[in-house]
Motif scaffolding. Structure first.
Motif, mmCIF file in Angstrom:
data_model
loop_
_atom_site.group_PDB
_atom_site.id
_atom_site.type_symbol
_atom_site.label_atom_id
_atom_site.label_comp_id
_atom_site.label_asym_id
_atom_site.label_seq_id
_atom_site.Cartn_x
_atom_site.Cartn_y
_atom_site.Cartn_z
ATOM 1 N N ARG A 1 24.979 7.877 0.136
ATOM 2 C CA ARG A 1 26.375 8.553 -0.021
ATOM 3 C C ARG A 1 25.966 10.128 0.899
ATOM 4 O O ARG A 1 27.091 10.576 1.214
ATOM 5 C CB ARG A 1 27.750 8.079 -0.837
ATOM 6 N N ARG B 1 24.674 14.943 -10.508
ATOM 7 C CA ARG B 1 23.944 14.210 -9.569
ATOM 8 C C ARG B 1 23.274 13.127 -9.273
ATOM 9 O O ARG B 1 23.378 12.178 -8.867
ATOM 10 C CB ARG B 1 23.384 14.804 -7.992
ATOM 11 N N ASP C 1 21.002 2.882 -8.308
ATOM 12 C CA ASP C 1 22.345 3.757 -7.552
ATOM 13 C C ASP C 1 22.614 4.955 -7.527
ATOM 14 O O ASP C 1 22.611 5.937 -6.638
ATOM 15 C CB ASP C 1 22.749 3.728 -9.079
ATOM 16 N N ARG D 1 23.446 6.995 -4.241
ATOM 17 C CA ARG D 1 24.825 8.087 -4.715
ATOM 18 C C ARG D 1 22.520 8.582 -3.206
ATOM 19 O O ARG D 1 23.600 9.291 -2.370
ATOM 20 C CB ARG D 1 23.407 8.973 -5.312
ATOM 21 N N GLY E 1 23.214 10.895 -11.745
ATOM 22 C CA GLY E 1 24.113 10.237 -13.333
ATOM 23 C C GLY E 1 22.907 9.184 -14.132
ATOM 24 O O GLY E 1 23.426 8.794 -14.587
#
Length: 728
Positions: free
Chosen positions: A125, A33, A118, A122, A35
């Motif tokens: 999203r 989750r 990032d 995340r 990354g």
């Protein structure tokens, strides 16, 4: 999280299975989750009556854009305390996440890639795909988060700043309220030699606000290095988000050098979406005596007599900084051995500046300095985008009466010019181009404008007609021991210009001033070469003195290298060049120049060194005299030893070859001189080489001690009630 509940419920009987599941299943999902890779050392489980605890030791979180040899986070331990009710209902109210000694490192490369963007993507999203889960961090109440003894480091290579905060303690409550504090915060900016230090930083956010909302910051005990020996202290205040969250408002205040009183304030704002902001710095009028410690080891003396005030407005937009400001100083008192032999007291001046800075280039549109009705204006650019900077500068003084400009100069800087009366109008326009990667191409241009001035009257001590005929010159041969040196027939060692060997004149022209009979006292190209060499060496050791300038220095000024001497030297050279012939200037030069300890004039020097008159000097002997300038006292050691050492002999012959190469000595004489050697006229009554060198060393120490004593005496006489902060 249901699986986690089962593990905590039955972990007492199956600890090995629980640790295996945490490492092989749950942490793998967390890493996916995020990354990133998640490395964990030991895993410990502990069950209680009302809750369970998971302790992960030596946790390291790494990502693809982390800095070299670094990680986004590494922590000594991460602990999660979960009530049983939360495990059964999946309502996480009351849970607590604790990070022990975490170390965060946020990093952005010059190209723009960073190691946190990032994660934000995340999060967005996840919030859009599972709004219920997203709401759980606010309305439904996520676990409280605590941080103990953390450290945060942000290294932004794109914007050029580095921030580090130590000993971070933080508590994020389930209501969204945040309280945090850190110590020893340090900020450094690229291209700025100073730094900002904050003793303590605290952050607060009220309950009910979004996690993304910026907290209100309070700072205390801050210090900032602006330039060497100039620092802001006692920085305190707030940095708070404006309503709507589109900007930050800043309100800070502080002092200088540890003083307790508030002496400056800074107010401003920054809107990050528009990448723009402004900051107003205001220094209230105050006495410099209140920041006495800041001024220690600076040229400022008697600071309690000086008052200053000023303001500076900074505007930032799209990476460009615009600035404009002013400062007023009243009663400034200065002393420095490089400025003048005596203190410069009671200066009052006003300064105004404006310009921009962007992409490594400073554009100074105006730096105006005004004092006593005369204003100097400096403008230019400093390009630091290349490894070595390039400077273009222009100095302008608009047309003003010559007398007004002379009167504006402090008397302490121009004692020899007091009593001059001038007519005409003076305008100065000078430019400089300096590429520090190509100093040989340094260029100075423009006009000084002195030729538009006219001398209507001059003080008796420096009137040109005094030097047209015989006169007496007073020299200090040893500390506090003076000699009256007649410059004329009353002196048996006086030598008329026509009675000097042309070999000596040619040698001096070759080493000291090749264009003496053509210039009017100054050689611009020589200034360029001297400045370039000084910049290469990192200090101002090389001068650009013509023979006229040396004559003025020897005749009318002190030997100290000061700004006051240079200012007077320029004016007096211009004046005497208009009044005296070149032959008379050379004649005076040859008869007052020092060529050894207590040896003044070429007549005395020729007899002392070689036992002959100046007319009889050979080309090689003339080259020797040219070689010992401009340090005849120190180089007198050659005579002490009775002969030239090998190194100095080579140097003298290089001088001779230069004279011959210019055709100033005919070929037969050059060939004959090459076969000759220097022979000094010495006898048994003179001191031994060891005694002679000892006398030179003692004389040098006496001169240095005398200069130091006179500097201190000058301060005491000018301000007997106070000693200077500057120690000469």
């Amino acid at each position: 999280m249901g699986a986690l509940g089962l593990l905590l419920a039955f972990g007492s009987s199956l600890p090995a299975v629980g640790r295996w599941y945490l490492r092989r299943r749950l942490l793998v999902r967390v890493a996916a989750r995020l990354g990133r890779t998640v490395e964990v050392g030991a895993i410990r489980l502990r069950l209680g009556r009302g809750s369970g605890r998971v302790r992960l030791e030596h946790v390291v979180v790494r990502g693809p854009h982390d800095p070299p040899a670094g990680a986004l986070m590494d922590a000594e331990a991460v602990e999660l305390d979960v009530p049983w009710r939360a495990l059964l209902t999946r309502q996480w109210r009351g849970t607590r996440l604790t990070l022990q000694r975490p170390r965060w490192r946020v990093w952005r490369r010059a190209g723009g890639a960073d190691n946190v963007s990032d994660l934000r993507a995340r999060w967005r999203r996840a919030a859009s795909s599972a709004p219920g889960a997203a709401r759980s961090v606010t309305a439904r109440g996520a676990a409280a988060i605590e941080v103990h003894d953390g450290r945060l480091q942000i290294d932004d290579q794109r914007l050029g700043f580095r921030l580090r905060v130590d000993r971070v303690e933080a508590h994020l409550r389930s209501t969204g309220a945040l309280s945090a504090q850190g110590e020893h915060a340090e900020l450094r900016l690229r291209g700025w030699p100073g730094r900002l230090l904050l003793g303590r930083v605290s952050a607060e956010r009220a309950a009910g606000e979004k996690l993304a909302a910026l907290p209100r910051l309070r700072v205390a005990g801050g210090e900032a290095e602006i330039i060497a020996r100039l620092g802001l202290s006692g920085i305190s205040g707030t940095i708070a988000p404006r309503a709507g969250g589109e900007a930050l408002d800043l309100a800070l205040s502080g002092s200088y050098g540890g003083a307790s009183a508030i002496l400056w304030r800074a107010t401003g704002s920054y809107a990050w979406r528009r990448r723009s902001g402004e900051l107003l710095l205001e220094a209230a009028r105050f006495e410099l005596g209140r920041i006495r410690e800041v001024l220690r080891a600076t040229p400022v003396i008697l600071p309690e007599r000086t008052r200053v005030d000023g303001r500076l407005l900074l505007r930032f937009r799209d990476g460009a900084l615009a600035f404009a400001g002013r400062m007023a100083v009243e009663g400034l008192n200065l002393f420095h051995p490089g400025l003048a032999r005596v203190p410069v007291l009671g200066l009052s001046l006003r300064l105004a500046l404006a310009g921009t800075y962007a992409a490594g280039q400073l554009d100074l549109s105006k730096l105006e300095l005004e004092s006593r009705g005369v204003a100097l204006s400096l403008s230019g650019t400093l390009d630091r985008s290349a490894p070595k900077p390039v400077l273009d500068a222009r100095l302008v003084l608009p047309g003003l009466p010559c007398q007004a400009v002379l009167d504006a100069l402090p008397a302490a800087l121009t004692p020899r010019l007091q009593g001059f009366r001038l007519g005409g109008s003076l305008a100065v326009d000078l430019s400089a181009h300096i590429d520090f990667a190509r100093l040989a191409e340094l260029k100075l241009s423009g006009r000084l404008g002195l030729d538009a001035c006219e001398v209507l009257d001059a003080p008796a001590s420096v009137r040109a007609d005094r030097f047209e005929a015989d006169f007496e010159h007073l020299v200090e041969v040893r500390p506090d021991e003076w000699l009256t040196l007649p410059v004329g027939p009353d002196n048996p060692d006086f030598v008329p210009y026509r009675a000097v060997s042309p070999h000596l004149v040619n040698a001096l022209l070759t080493t000291e001033d090749a264009a003496f009979f053509r210039h009017r006292g100054f050689i611009p190209s020589q200034f360029e070469r001297a400045l370039a060499r000084n910049l290469e060496q990192g200090s101002f050791r090389v001068g650009a003195s013509t023979i006229t300038m040396q004559t003025v220095k020897n005749l009318l000024l002190s030997p100290e290298k000061t700004l006051a001497r240079k200012l007077q030297e320029v004016f007096l050279v211009w004046y005497l060049e208009q009044q005296l012939s070149k032959e008379r200037l050379m004649e005076i030069y040859l008869n007052v120049i020092e060529l050894g300890p207590g040896i003044y004039g070429i007549g005395a020097a020729s007899r002392h060194f070689f036992g002959k008159s100046p007319a009889q000097l050979t080309p090689l002997e003339a080259a020797f005299f040219a070689s010992i300038l401009p340090a005849p006292r120190r180089r007198y050691v050659q005579w002490c030893r009775g002969a030239l050492d090998a190194r100095w002999d080579r140097y003298v012959r290089r001088v001779l070859r230069r004279v011959c190469a210019k055709g100033l000595v005919d070929a037969p004489a050059c060939e004959a001189s090459a076969e000759q050697s220097i022979t000094f006229a010495r006898d048994l009554s003179q001191p031994t080489p060891a005694e002679c060198e000892q006398q030179i060393d003692e004389g040098q120490r006496n001169w240095e001690e005398t200069r130091r004593r006179r500097l201190v005496e000058a301060i005491r006489q000018a301000a007997p009630e106070k000693l200077p902060l500057y120690a000469p």
